[in-house]
Design an enzyme around this catalytic site. Structure first.
Site, PDB file in Angstrom:
ATOM      1  CB  VAL A  60      40.553  50.421   2.168  1.00 44.13           C
ATOM      2  CG1 VAL A  60      41.239  51.214   1.065  1.00 44.13           C
ATOM      3  CG2 VAL A  60      40.126  51.356   3.297  1.00 44.13           C
ATOM      4  CB  CYS A  61      41.258  45.442   0.120  1.00 46.89           C
ATOM      5  SG  CYS A  61      42.785  45.749   1.027  1.00 46.89           S
ATOM      6  CB  ALA A  62      35.984  45.202  -0.173  1.00 45.70           C
ATOM      7  CB  SER A  64      40.604  49.261  -4.266  1.00 47.18           C
ATOM      8  OG  SER A  64      40.989  47.933  -4.037  1.00 47.18           O
TER       9      SER A  64
END
Length: 167
Positions: A60-62, A64
């Site tokens: 999810v971080c990637a 974003s």
């Protein structure tokens, strides 16, 4: 203290995001590109999207970082600052391998003061001491115009709301 969840488990942060209308808190972060120290004043006169997250090495971080790279690339006078406690080398490696050139990677790994000033450091849980998923949008005058503390860490932020705050 914000109450969010991580995989459905309740966790807390050290504080709350800055209020809309407040001046954005200053910071000193390390740039992944050259290990230099960057502060809010280095981006003076620019509109900023602070994309804050636990680690670029999670899906999810990637995503974003990819999404803000794509959606904000055409906006005038706007910089996307991707901020985590990752080592600078991990952030630089990720963006290089993904061909992402429209974001500035900054890390709070040295002293954690950004996480404290913005209220986003996790107090507890599996990600204790990492940064929660949040977005802070700052206008060209350094005023906060939008914030989002994502309630479930495993979910993406509302990109449209963040970018619409720049209109």
């Amino acid at each position: 203290m914000a109450k969010v969840t991580l995989g459905g488990t309740p966790v807390t942060t050290v504080g709350e995001l800055p209020n809309v209308g407040d001046s954005a808190p200053d910071f000193k972060l390390t740039a992944s590109s050259d290990m230099s120290t960057k502060s809010l004043s280095d981006f003076e006169g620019h509109r900023l999207v602070l994309n804050i997250f636990p680690s670029v090495d999670t899906g999810v971080c990637a995503q974003s970082v990819r999404t803000f790279n794509e959606k904000a690339s055409g906006l005038d006078n706007t910089k996307v600052l991707c901020i985590s406690k990752d080592l600078p080398f991990a952030m630089e490696r990720f963006c290089a391998s993904e061909g992402l050139e429209n974001v500035v990677n900054l890390t709070d790994y040295k002293d954690g003061n950004f996480g404290k000033a913005y209220g986003v450091t996790f107090n507890d849980g599996a990600f204790e001491s990492l940064l929660s998923r949040a977005v802070v949008v700052v206008d060209a005058n350094g005023k906060v115009v939008h914030t989002e503390q994502v309630p479930e860490t495993g979910e993406e932020p509302n990109y449209e709301d963040a970018l619409n705050a720049l209109s």
